[in-house]
Write a protein that holds these residues in place. Structure first.
Motif, PDB file in Angstrom:
ATOM      1  N   GLY A  27       0.798  -1.222   0.000  1.00 34.85           N
ATOM      2  CA  GLY A  27       0.000   0.000   0.000  1.00 34.85           C
ATOM      3  C   GLY A  27       0.827   1.266   0.000  1.00 34.85           C
ATOM      4  O   GLY A  27       0.510   2.215  -0.690  1.00 34.85           O
ATOM      5  N   SER A  28       1.886   1.286   0.802  1.00 35.84           N
ATOM      6  CA  SER A  28       2.759   2.459   0.860  1.00 35.84           C
ATOM      7  C   SER A  28       4.123   2.064   1.428  1.00 35.84           C
ATOM      8  O   SER A  28       4.256   0.997   2.039  1.00 35.84           O
ATOM      9  CB  SER A  28       2.151   3.551   1.740  1.00 35.84           C
ATOM     10  N   LYS A  29       5.077   2.925   1.209  1.00 41.80           N
ATOM     11  CA  LYS A  29       6.410   2.698   1.757  1.00 41.80           C
ATOM     12  C   LYS A  29       6.350   2.641   3.281  1.00 41.80           C
ATOM     13  O   LYS A  29       6.961   1.768   3.910  1.00 41.80           O
ATOM     14  CB  LYS A  29       7.371   3.815   1.319  1.00 41.80           C
ATOM     15  N   ASP A  30       5.594   3.557   3.893  1.00 47.70           N
ATOM     16  CA  ASP A  30       5.512   3.574   5.352  1.00 47.70           C
ATOM     17  C   ASP A  30       4.891   2.297   5.906  1.00 47.70           C
ATOM     18  O   ASP A  30       5.346   1.753   6.909  1.00 47.70           O
ATOM     19  CB  ASP A  30       4.726   4.796   5.834  1.00 47.70           C
ATOM     20  N   ALA A  31       3.842   1.794   5.241  1.00 49.46           N
ATOM     21  CA  ALA A  31       3.223   0.542   5.698  1.00 49.46           C
ATOM     22  C   ALA A  31       4.214  -0.611   5.587  1.00 49.46           C
ATOM     23  O   ALA A  31       4.273  -1.469   6.479  1.00 49.46           O
ATOM     24  CB  ALA A  31       1.963   0.256   4.883  1.00 49.46           C
ATOM     25  N   LEU A  32       4.997  -0.633   4.520  1.00 51.64           N
ATOM     26  CA  LEU A  32       6.034  -1.665   4.372  1.00 51.64           C
ATOM     27  C   LEU A  32       7.074  -1.541   5.480  1.00 51.64           C
ATOM     28  O   LEU A  32       7.462  -2.543   6.092  1.00 51.64           O
ATOM     29  CB  LEU A  32       6.703  -1.542   3.002  1.00 51.64           C
ATOM     30  N   LEU A  33       7.511  -0.330   5.754  1.00 45.61           N
ATOM     31  CA  LEU A  33       8.521  -0.143   6.798  1.00 45.61           C
ATOM     32  C   LEU A  33       7.986  -0.541   8.170  1.00 45.61           C
ATOM     33  O   LEU A  33       8.724  -1.109   8.985  1.00 45.61           O
ATOM     34  CB  LEU A  33       9.036   1.297   6.801  1.00 45.61           C
ATOM     35  N   VAL A  34       6.717  -0.268   8.428  1.00 47.37           N
ATOM     36  CA  VAL A  34       6.125  -0.687   9.705  1.00 47.37           C
ATOM     37  C   VAL A  34       6.133  -2.209   9.797  1.00 47.37           C
ATOM     38  O   VAL A  34       6.500  -2.783  10.830  1.00 47.37           O
ATOM     39  CB  VAL A  34       4.701  -0.122   9.881  1.00 47.37           C
ATOM     40  N   GLN A  35       5.749  -2.889   8.720  1.00 46.95           N
ATOM     41  CA  GLN A  35       5.764  -4.351   8.730  1.00 46.95           C
ATOM     42  C   GLN A  35       7.184  -4.890   8.924  1.00 46.95           C
ATOM     43  O   GLN A  35       7.397  -5.862   9.641  1.00 46.95           O
ATOM     44  CB  GLN A  35       5.157  -4.907   7.443  1.00 46.95           C
ATOM     45  N   ALA A  36       8.145  -4.231   8.295  1.00 44.32           N
ATOM     46  CA  ALA A  36       9.542  -4.645   8.458  1.00 44.32           C
ATOM     47  C   ALA A  36       9.990  -4.439   9.905  1.00 44.32           C
ATOM     48  O   ALA A  36      10.649  -5.312  10.489  1.00 44.32           O
ATOM     49  CB  ALA A  36      10.434  -3.857   7.500  1.00 44.32           C
ATOM     50  N   TYR A  37       9.617  -3.320  10.489  1.00 48.67           N
ATOM     51  CA  TYR A  37       9.961  -3.031  11.882  1.00 48.67           C
ATOM     52  C   TYR A  37       9.328  -4.080  12.808  1.00 48.67           C
ATOM     53  O   TYR A  37       9.991  -4.622  13.694  1.00 48.67           O
ATOM     54  CB  TYR A  37       9.494  -1.622  12.259  1.00 48.67           C
ATOM     55  N   ILE A  38       8.049  -4.377  12.600  1.00 50.69           N
ATOM     56  CA  ILE A  38       7.368  -5.372  13.430  1.00 50.69           C
ATOM     57  C   ILE A  38       8.066  -6.718  13.309  1.00 50.69           C
ATOM     58  O   ILE A  38       8.269  -7.422  14.305  1.00 50.69           O
ATOM     59  CB  ILE A  38       5.871  -5.464  13.051  1.00 50.69           C
ATOM     60  N   SER A  39       8.464  -7.087  12.113  1.00 55.43           N
ATOM     61  CA  SER A  39       9.181  -8.345  11.912  1.00 55.43           C
ATOM     62  C   SER A  39      10.505  -8.357  12.669  1.00 55.43           C
ATOM     63  O   SER A  39      10.876  -9.362  13.293  1.00 55.43           O
ATOM     64  CB  SER A  39       9.409  -8.574  10.418  1.00 55.43           C
ATOM     65  N   LEU A  40      11.214  -7.233  12.642  1.00 55.37           N
ATOM     66  CA  LEU A  40      12.478  -7.143  13.379  1.00 55.37           C
ATOM     67  C   LEU A  40      12.242  -7.291  14.881  1.00 55.37           C
ATOM     68  O   LEU A  40      12.977  -8.002  15.567  1.00 55.37           O
ATOM     69  CB  LEU A  40      13.169  -5.805  13.091  1.00 55.37           C
ATOM     70  N   ILE A  41      11.210  -6.633  15.387  1.00 51.76           N
ATOM     71  CA  ILE A  41      10.891  -6.701  16.817  1.00 51.76           C
ATOM     72  C   ILE A  41      10.471  -8.121  17.196  1.00 51.76           C
ATOM     73  O   ILE A  41      10.842  -8.628  18.260  1.00 51.76           O
ATOM     74  CB  ILE A  41       9.793  -5.678  17.185  1.00 51.76           C
ATOM     75  N   GLU A  42       9.702  -8.770  16.337  1.00 50.36           N
ATOM     76  CA  GLU A  42       9.317 -10.157  16.623  1.00 50.36           C
ATOM     77  C   GLU A  42      10.547 -11.056  16.703  1.00 50.36           C
ATOM     78  O   GLU A  42      10.621 -11.939  17.558  1.00 50.36           O
ATOM     79  CB  GLU A  42       8.352 -10.672  15.555  1.00 50.36           C
ATOM     80  N   ASP A  43      11.513 -10.806  15.826  1.00 51.22           N
ATOM     81  CA  ASP A  43      12.754 -11.588  15.872  1.00 51.22           C
ATOM     82  C   ASP A  43      13.489 -11.364  17.189  1.00 51.22           C
ATOM     83  O   ASP A  43      14.016 -12.301  17.786  1.00 51.22           O
ATOM     84  CB  ASP A  43      13.674 -11.220  14.702  1.00 51.22           C
ATOM     85  N   VAL A  44      13.513 -10.113  17.654  1.00 46.09           N
ATOM     86  CA  VAL A  44      14.140  -9.819  18.945  1.00 46.09           C
ATOM     87  C   VAL A  44      13.368 -10.515  20.058  1.00 46.09           C
ATOM     88  O   VAL A  44      13.955 -11.103  20.964  1.00 46.09           O
ATOM     89  CB  VAL A  44      14.210  -8.294  19.211  1.00 46.09           C
ATOM     90  N   GLY A  45      12.037 -10.478  19.978  1.00 43.73           N
ATOM     91  CA  GLY A  45      11.196 -11.109  20.993  1.00 43.73           C
ATOM     92  C   GLY A  45      11.461 -12.594  21.146  1.00 43.73           C
ATOM     93  O   GLY A  45      11.388 -13.137  22.244  1.00 43.73           O
TER      94      GLY A  45
END
Length: 194
Positions: free
Chosen positions: A44-62
């Motif tokens: 949908g947008s670059k920002d939505a992609l970046l949010v999904q990427a950030y969430i994925s990174l945080i899940e990996d840390v979790g």
């Protein structure tokens, strides 16, 4: 991998290298080997992609919050020893996940310029609260009731954010899991007197 996954992986690398605000759509396309139209089509947008990427990174840390090395949590859920064990596991993620924690604070301290992003992250934070309750209580995240997520989860999230500030700012003087647990014990003892 397809374009969707390539974009996500490229966006994660861009976030770690450049941060949220300095990453452009062209950076993501270059890093992922895709094209600009793919971002809109899949996210949908670059920002939505970046949010999904950030969430994925945080899940990996979790996932690193578990003690690791094939070892399960050994202390009983709800005990001070479990509290200490979990915080020790979380603190151990800081050195390898430093860039991700710094990215978290970059996003937290933005103003309304990225209000759409803040809204998406606020939703993700709700899931984070449930995840923390799950970890301390050793119950499936899906079984964490709303009241627990909104009380205990907020408590743990507040401690997590405060600890990360300390560990990112000055690891040599940051609060340890042992100190945090002793502080909890003292607060509970004082509260029991009243």
């Amino acid at each position: 991998m397809g374009h969707r996954e390539d974009l996500l992986e490229g966006a994660k690398r861009c976030l770690l290298e450049k941060g949220f605000l300095r990453t452009t759509a062209r950076d993501i396309v270059k890093e992922s080997g895709t094209n600009l139209a793919s971002i809109g089509y899949h996210y949908g947008s670059k920002d939505a992609l970046l949010v999904q990427a950030y969430i994925s990174l945080i899940e990996d840390v979790g996932e690193g919050f578990e003690p690791g090395l094939g070892r399960e949590m050994t202390q009983p859920p709800g005990s001070p020893e479990r509290f200490q064990e979990v915080w020790g596991a979380i603190i151990r993620t800081v050195p390898e996940a430093r860039a991700i924690w710094l990215l978290s604070f970059e996003l937290m301290f933005q103003d309304e310029r990225i209000s759409e992003v803040r809204k998406l992250l606020a939703e993700a934070q709700k899931a984070g609260r449930s995840g923390l309750v799950s970890l301390f209580r050793e119950i499936p995240e899906a079984d964490v009731d709303q009241e627990s997520a909104e009380t205990e989860g907020r408590f743990y999230m507040t401690l997590l954010n405060g600890l990360m500030v300390q560990w990112l700012f000055d690891p040599d003087s940051a609060t340890t899991a042992e100190q945090l647990t002793e502080g909890l014990r003292r607060v509970v003892r004082e509260a029991a007197k009243n």
